[in-house]
Each structure stands twice: as structure tokens, then as C-alpha cells.
Design an enzyme around this catalytic site. Sequence first.
Site, PDB file in Angstrom:
ATOM      1  N   CYS A 173       0.488  -4.314  -2.843  1.00  0.00           N
ATOM      2  CA  CYS A 173       0.449  -2.844  -2.830  1.00  0.00           C
ATOM      3  C   CYS A 173       1.702  -2.193  -2.259  1.00  0.00           C
ATOM      4  O   CYS A 173       2.420  -1.472  -2.949  1.00  0.00           O
ATOM      5  CB  CYS A 173      -0.756  -2.356  -2.024  1.00  0.00           C
ATOM      6  SG  CYS A 173      -2.343  -2.891  -2.655  1.00  0.00           S
ATOM      7  N   HIS A 197       0.820   3.299   1.093  1.00  0.00           N
ATOM      8  CA  HIS A 197      -0.088   2.284   1.597  1.00  0.00           C
ATOM      9  C   HIS A 197      -0.821   2.876   2.779  1.00  0.00           C
ATOM     10  O   HIS A 197      -0.402   3.906   3.322  1.00  0.00           O
ATOM     11  CB  HIS A 197       0.663   1.009   1.986  1.00  0.00           C
ATOM     12  CG  HIS A 197      -0.249  -0.170   2.143  1.00  0.00           C
ATOM     13  ND1 HIS A 197      -1.060  -0.619   1.123  1.00  0.00           N
ATOM     14  CD2 HIS A 197      -0.520  -0.976   3.188  1.00  0.00           C
ATOM     15  CE1 HIS A 197      -1.758  -1.651   1.537  1.00  0.00           C
ATOM     16  NE2 HIS A 197      -1.457  -1.883   2.790  1.00  0.00           N
TER      17      HIS A 197
HETATM   18 CA   LIG Z   1      -2.967  -3.045  -5.143  1.00  0.00          CA
END
Ligand SMILES: [Ca+2]
Length: 562
Positions: free
Chosen positions: A88, A142
Site C-alpha cells: 500500500c 496510508h
Molecule cells: Ca493495498
Amino acid sequence: MTSPHLLRLLRRVGVLSFVLCVVGTLPGRAATSSPPMPARPNVLVIMSDDLRTELGCYGVKDIRTPNIDQLAARSVRFERAYVQFPLCNPVRSSLLTGRYPTATGVLDNLSFLLSRHPDWLTLPMYFKQHGYTTLRTGKIFHGGFDDTDAWTQGGEPRPLGNTDRKGSSQDPTVSDSIIVLEGNGENHGDYKNATRGDRDAEGAARRETAVFLWMRFSKPHSPPQAPKKFYDLYPTEKIPLPADFAAKPTVPPGFPDRSVPPRNSDLFIGREASEKEAREVKRAYWASVSFLDEQVGRVLAALDEFGLRDNTIVVFWGDHGYHLGEKGKWSKHGSLWEVGLHVPFMISIPGSASNGKVCSRVVECLGLYPTLVELCGLPPAPGQQGASVVPLLRDPSAPWDRPALSVSYQQRILGRSVRTDRWHYADWDYGRAGAMLIDSIDDPGETKNLATDPARAAVIAEMKKTTSNDCHPWKPGHDRSTPSSSRGYRGLLRAEIIGECLRIKGFARRVSGQFVPRHRPAGAEHALLQEFADSRLADIERPVRRGLQHLARNGVMDLRSE
Ligand SMILES: [Ca+2]
């Protein structure tokens, strides 16, 4: 093929004029009772977390994704789009700045992009600076990290610190479980995000400025969650498993040990998968995808309801690939395999004759930043390393020979991947920890390693030459802000949290001579953040001093009172 008329028009007046020409002539219900339509098109980016290309529009018959499929029918769908990192935070930090992960230095979920490069203009910041109203929903960068000042409205107040450290996503009792949501999932964050997207669409219809809206849906990220009706779509016994399914991560014969990390994350953490359990988890993943699809449908319906579809560029993107038992692996971390890097990617331009077509060129999602800049007629952004895919939006079969480059980083070992039209090459630790070469046409399941095949020596030499370009030469320690030990790592993380707290308390941050405007939250967010900063600073008085010393020693950041 693009119509000759469209091609002539594009060549003559450019892409933005094309977009404006198309959108300006189409009526919108909201436009009749609202301010004049903005001079530039709106942008809606829908990002799904951990989504494979297992969708109806990608040729998977048994999964139900009617809304995404419908969007694909109104888009150029990229059949072979690849991300630059299978995780991510690194992939988003890369895509949102238009730089490779090796340039951002963000190679894990704990490093904060803007503490390293505070002067870089992220994609939403660039659009905001050029007159767009920028809105967000959900986790864009994030958990705990955000370019707060890039958003006209920041959505929910940004949590400070690192939510990963609090561990819900990697707690096996939470992450590695199957959850059935009540009702239609009204209490789930993705449902609420879609509701907010509906409100944002209504607001956008009333604005005189164009809107840039980035929506992130968490599903199908673990734990798999969906209302019962979506589980009911998929009988467990009919869920297919991959040909190379194994009970635990298993390196195929002839491949480097590094190619399959020995421990799973997210799902089947520290335990083996029986075929029955694997089918149950994959069924839950599919149910999550169908739940996601319903939320995407709600947002697209809102675009129609408020007359915005004809004035809005829509992007749909999955942030990286995902293993569902391939090579015995689950989830994504550390995977340079096809299933780890291959993602859904589609772009809909209102009125484009290319909509509904499929582009089979190998493309990097890194090109999204310059693509949107070009489509919206903004001046080229500085520092971009990706290529705009606008030529492929004009003509999906246009020539395109740029490979897709990706990296992974685990246990201080850099993995590098090159994907061309035919070949998939990857190596670890610059080849010292092994390499793999796969013929993606003859061997789509990636089972035979040709890296030591003398007959492929020329191909391997070409691949190695490609890995030596600007994307790949990073080594640990080249980025002074990338910690070289877990102890230093925690110190830097703590320093970043402290820096944010001090910033909220009225300090400005200075990095490499560049000042970042201090955060100026308002209202309830202001009170909340002040309270949080007070509590954090009171709790960690001694770590504050250590953190500041750490910052000063490493030259990462200076702090001074405004
Ligand atoms: Ca992801």
C-alpha cells in the site's frame, strides 16, 4: 480503432480541448439550476485496496461485478497494467508523486513520504494549486500518513502516528478472519465512503470550480467482509483454486528462494491452508469484491443523478495485485509475480470514441499523474518519471514499447521486476540472490524459470540492461532518511510523529531548506488535533528530546518556532 474524426480533433486542438468540447455540449441536470459548468473537467479516482484483476470485465465469468464492468464499458480498460510496488504505502507514495519507489525511498508501510520530500507536489496538491477543489474519502496514502494541505476538504481528521503499529490489519484474530456484515453493510466504512461520495457529487454539481475527488474503498483488503447476500452468490465448492495451490508458501522448482516470502501476511498468517479453508477465504474475498462493486455503483449513480458523468473523468484502479493461494502464498507483500503486480486499471473520458475498448499494451500505473495532468490541460508537473498514457487513450492499439518496472523490498533485499510485452524478468539483491525469467505467453501461470537457459541468454542480457536504468539503482543507505536498522527506524518514526505534533502546536517544519506551511485545522478538527498533540507531547517528553536530536544528527528536519 479511434474514429478518424476523433483523431483529427485530438491532433488539432489537444486532449483538454477535446474533453471540454465533449463535456461542454452535453446537458447536465444540475447545470440548469447550478453555477456554470467548470472550465476544466472534474476528476474522480476510485481506488480499491488489494484488488486482483478477477472481475467480470477482465474475463472472469463467475464473479459478479456488474457496476465495475459497466464502467469498463465506458472506459479504456488496460488489460496489462502493473504497479511499481506490491504494498500500500510504497505504491501510493510512488503513484501520487509520479516517482518510482526507489526515488521516493518509501519501501514499506511505516515510512512517511513527505518527511523525506516535503517539497514534492503530490497529485492532489498539484490539482489544488491549479484551481481544483480537492476532496478525499478513505485511506489515500496510508493509515496515519497524508498530504493534509493538499485537500480542500480533508475528509475525516487525519490520525497521527502510525495505525499499522496498532496492528489491527496484522492481528490474525482480526485480519485473518471472515466477517459477514449486517444488512447491506451500512455500518462499514466503504458503505459510508460511498454515501460521502454521493454528497461530494451533489456538492460538486453546485461548485464553480472543478472537483478532484479521490475515493478509496478498503475492500477486498483483509479481513474479507461483505453482507450475506454477496456470500450467497458463491457456493464454496465452486470456488476455483489455482493450479499451483499449496498449503503454505512454496517456491516452485527452479526459482530463487526469495521469490516467495516464507510467511504470509493478512491471511493464513502462521498457519497452513487446507483446500476447504482456501475456498472459504477466496469465496469471502469474492464476496468482498461484489460488496465493493455495489459501492462503486452507488458512486457512479450519484454522478448520473447530479449530471456530472458527462463532465467527469473517471479512473478506476487497484493499488496492487494479490495472491489467493498461487505459489501457496496469500496477500501481496514481497511478491514480484504476475498476480502480485497486475492490477485493474481503466480510464473513462466523457464522450471519447475509445471508451469500451481494451488496451493490451503493458503500462505502468505510475503514468496516472502525468495522464491526468495532460487530460485536464495543466502544465507538466515537475519530476515525473512515468509516461502519460494519453496516446493509448486516443488509440488503444498505438505503438508502445515502454516496459513496466517494479520493485519489492524485504529484509533489506531489493527485488527488481521488468515486464515487457512477452517477458517477465525479476532478480533479488541485484542478482546475487537469484533471478527468474518467464515467458508470459507460453507460461502465464509462471511455473518455469528460464533464467539459466542458455537459449535465452540474449533476452536475459536485455532484461538486465533494463534493470540498470533509473528505476532500479537504489541501495539501502543511499537515502539518508531511510533507516538502516529497526532501532533507527523506530526512532525516525517517533521523530515523525513528534514533528507532526509540534507542527500542529504552531511550529513550521523545514527540510532541505524548504518550509512546509504549518497545519491549520479548523473547528472540531483543530480542537481534536490540539488535544492529541498535547497528550502525545506530554506522554513522550523524553522521546521528544531524543527525536529532535535524531533529526538534527541525520539532517532530516529542522524545527523552529514561527
Ligand atoms: Ca493495498
